[in-house]
Design a protein around this motif. Structure first.
Motif, PDB file in Angstrom:
ATOM      1  N   ILE A   1      16.960  19.611  35.124  1.00  0.00           N
ATOM      2  CA  ILE A   1      17.324  18.615  36.174  1.00  0.00           C
ATOM      3  C   ILE A   1      16.622  18.641  37.338  1.00  0.00           C
ATOM      4  N   PRO A   2      15.787  17.596  37.766  1.00  0.00           N
ATOM      5  CA  PRO A   2      14.949  17.727  38.746  1.00  0.00           C
ATOM      6  C   PRO A   2      15.841  17.835  40.178  1.00  0.00           C
ATOM      7  N   LEU A   3      15.318  18.549  41.216  1.00  0.00           N
ATOM      8  CA  LEU A   3      15.914  18.679  42.291  1.00  0.00           C
ATOM      9  C   LEU A   3      15.392  18.074  43.492  1.00  0.00           C
ATOM     10  N   ALA A   4      16.089  17.103  44.127  1.00  0.00           N
ATOM     11  CA  ALA A   4      15.356  16.541  45.138  1.00  0.00           C
ATOM     12  C   ALA A   4      15.138  17.428  46.189  1.00  0.00           C
ATOM     13  N   ALA A   5      13.960  17.090  46.873  1.00  0.00           N
ATOM     14  CA  ALA A   5      13.390  18.333  47.905  1.00  0.00           C
ATOM     15  C   ALA A   5      14.618  18.207  49.173  1.00  0.00           C
ATOM     16  N   ARG A   6      14.904  16.922  49.683  1.00  0.00           N
ATOM     17  CA  ARG A   6      15.867  17.100  50.593  1.00  0.00           C
ATOM     18  C   ARG A   6      17.142  17.517  50.462  1.00  0.00           C
ATOM     19  N   ALA A   7      17.534  17.459  49.130  1.00  0.00           N
ATOM     20  CA  ALA A   7      18.718  18.265  48.926  1.00  0.00           C
ATOM     21  C   ALA A   7      18.695  19.592  48.682  1.00  0.00           C
ATOM     22  N   VAL A   8      17.749  20.230  48.801  1.00  0.00           N
ATOM     23  CA  VAL A   8      17.710  21.622  48.625  1.00  0.00           C
ATOM     24  C   VAL A   8      16.725  22.407  49.584  1.00  0.00           C
ATOM     25  N   ARG A   9      16.663  21.840  50.577  1.00  0.00           N
ATOM     26  CA  ARG A   9      15.778  22.469  51.742  1.00  0.00           C
ATOM     27  C   ARG A   9      16.570  23.518  52.343  1.00  0.00           C
ATOM     28  N   GLY A  10      15.902  24.646  52.625  1.00  0.00           N
ATOM     29  CA  GLY A  10      16.753  25.974  53.667  1.00  0.00           C
ATOM     30  C   GLY A  10      17.560  26.692  52.335  1.00  0.00           C
ATOM     31  N   GLN A  11      18.501  26.996  52.982  1.00  0.00           N
ATOM     32  CA  GLN A  11      19.707  27.920  52.089  1.00  0.00           C
ATOM     33  C   GLN A  11      20.588  26.767  51.306  1.00  0.00           C
ATOM     34  N   SER A  12      20.226  26.788  50.065  1.00  0.00           N
ATOM     35  CA  SER A  12      20.994  25.820  49.141  1.00  0.00           C
ATOM     36  C   SER A  12      21.399  26.324  47.998  1.00  0.00           C
ATOM     37  N   PHE A  13      22.262  25.752  47.345  1.00  0.00           N
ATOM     38  CA  PHE A  13      22.868  26.001  46.132  1.00  0.00           C
ATOM     39  C   PHE A  13      23.302  24.908  45.020  1.00  0.00           C
ATOM     40  N   VAL A  14      22.990  25.171  44.085  1.00  0.00           N
ATOM     41  CA  VAL A  14      23.655  24.389  42.815  1.00  0.00           C
ATOM     42  C   VAL A  14      24.887  24.752  41.992  1.00  0.00           C
ATOM     43  N   VAL A  15      25.897  23.702  41.934  1.00  0.00           N
ATOM     44  CA  VAL A  15      27.148  23.953  41.415  1.00  0.00           C
ATOM     45  C   VAL A  15      27.101  22.864  39.941  1.00  0.00           C
ATOM     46  N   ALA A  16      27.473  23.522  38.825  1.00  0.00           N
ATOM     47  CA  ALA A  16      27.382  22.816  37.819  1.00  0.00           C
ATOM     48  C   ALA A  16      28.949  23.023  37.275  1.00  0.00           C
ATOM     49  N   ARG A  17      29.709  21.701  36.830  1.00  0.00           N
ATOM     50  CA  ARG A  17      30.981  21.797  36.532  1.00  0.00           C
ATOM     51  C   ARG A  17      31.108  20.921  35.503  1.00  0.00           C
ATOM     52  N   THR A  18      32.137  21.361  34.616  1.00  0.00           N
ATOM     53  CA  THR A  18      32.683  20.431  33.503  1.00  0.00           C
ATOM     54  C   THR A  18      34.223  20.532  33.750  1.00  0.00           C
ATOM     55  N   SER A  19      34.868  19.780  32.861  1.00  0.00           N
ATOM     56  CA  SER A  19      36.415  20.074  33.091  1.00  0.00           C
ATOM     57  C   SER A  19      36.976  21.455  33.290  1.00  0.00           C
TER      58      SER A  19
END
Length: 348
Positions: A319-337
């Motif tokens: 899944i592409p990560l938009a550069a503005r969304a992950v600048r600096g200290q950043s994390f991704v959270v994946a969630r299902t039900s």
């Protein structure tokens, strides 16, 4: 011709709690799912965001009432002999929509049939029915034994209860916000500076421990030794960042890793990585996946951005990560039900 029988059982399940990007909350609900022919029934229904009536609640009486209802010891709550099989995790009301079915006796057997999505007094089976699901005929003896075990003292451990989490650290403001968020979604949370001197029976009540970022390694090691000496099976994690939604997701992921968890989830634990302009996610079963990026800016303000939301088949997704969304200290959270994964974004 003899009727075809399905097997009936129960298995632990969860609707993972969390904080959404719009400020709303998902309540953490632990419940027992119905297992038909060895497979959780919720999976057969395209995995709606719902819980069974055998869910954690304010006390044992509602749970016991639901068990006796499924045993057909009381009248059906809905017209046409229909029962709620899965309801809204937030309110369990019919107005939000629910999966219902007719449950009836046929001689010594118990039959579940005519599954449908229902929001009012009578479902439209043609338009809202789960065609191809059921009818299921269960041996009455097996069906009753699985449910009656929940009413016995020896089966008390199978009744879902809300989890408790211990937060350890000195950044009182961050931990207080985290504790408030956890309590709001149905997870008990307490804060302490040191758990080393606590009684063993008290430590065994916690399912997870979160260390604040300022807790030194020596302090973490001492706490781990205390929990090990108490024969606690709590999962111990260190906070990634002072971002409350990320910390809540860390707690949810830790609770999923607790020993004895036999749930089948769509996300394969530990299969989320992020870096190089993309997130790589491995999915083990068909489910709806939401991916959100969280980051801290230079003024320590938090930002969140939804990156992906779709129903996917088992497989690996980039899944592409938009550069503005992950600048600096950043994390991704994946969630299902029913599952959550957290990963820091690697920069380099």
């Amino acid at each position: 011709m003899n009727p075809a029988y399905a097997t009936f059982g129960l298995t632990p399940a969860v609707r993972a709690g969390g904080l959404l990007t719009n400020g709303a909350y998902h309540i953490h609900r632990e419940f027992l799912d119905f297992v038909v022919d060895g497979r959780p029934l919720l999976r057969r229904l395209a995995d709606p965001d719902a819980v069974s009536p055998l869910a954690s609640g304010p006390g044992p009486s509602p749970f016991t009432e639901q068990v006796r209802r499924l045993l057909l010891e009381t009248d059906a709550p809905l017209e046409g002999g229909r029962f709620i099989i899965y309801g809204c995790p937030e309110c369990e009301g019919l107005a939000c929509g629910a999966v219902t079915a007719v449950i009836e006796r046929d001689g010594a057997d118990v039959v579940w049939r005519d599954f449908a999505w229902q929001t009012d007094g009578g479902p439209d089976i043609d338009h809202n029915g789960y065609h191809g699901i059921g009818p299921y005929r269960f041996h009455g003896e097996q069906y009753r034994a699985a449910l009656e075990r929940l009413l016995l003292t020896d089966g008390a451990d199978e009744v879902p209860t809300g989890p408790r989490v211990l937060l350890i650290g000195q950044r009182a403001a961050v931990l207080a916000r985290l504790a408030a968020a956890l309590r709001r979604i149905g997870i008990g949370a307490e804060i302490t500076l040191d758990a080393v001197g606590a009684l063993a029976e008290e430590l065994r009540k916690y399912r997870a421990v979160v260390f604040g970022g300022t807790v030194a390694r020596e302090e973490r090691d001492a706490v781990r030794e205390a929990f090990a000496a108490a024969r606690s099976q709590a999962v111990l994690v260190t906070a990634l960042a002072p971002i409350v939604p990320v910390l809540v997701a860390q707690v949810a992921q830790a609770l999923e890793r607790a020993p004895g968890d036999r749930r089948l989830v769509g996300l394969t634990a530990g299969r989320l990585t992020a870096g190089g302009g993309e997130a790589v996610l491995e999915v083990a079963a068909e489910c709806r996946v939401r991916l959100v990026a969280h980051r801290l800016d230079r003024l320590s303000r938090t930002h969140a951005r939804e990156l992906f939301d779709a129903v996917v088949e088992p497989g690996t997704y980039r899944i592409p990560l938009a550069a503005r969304a992950v600048r600096g200290q950043s994390f991704v959270v994946a969630r299902t039900s029913d599952a959550v994964l957290v990963a820091p974004v690697a920069h380099g």
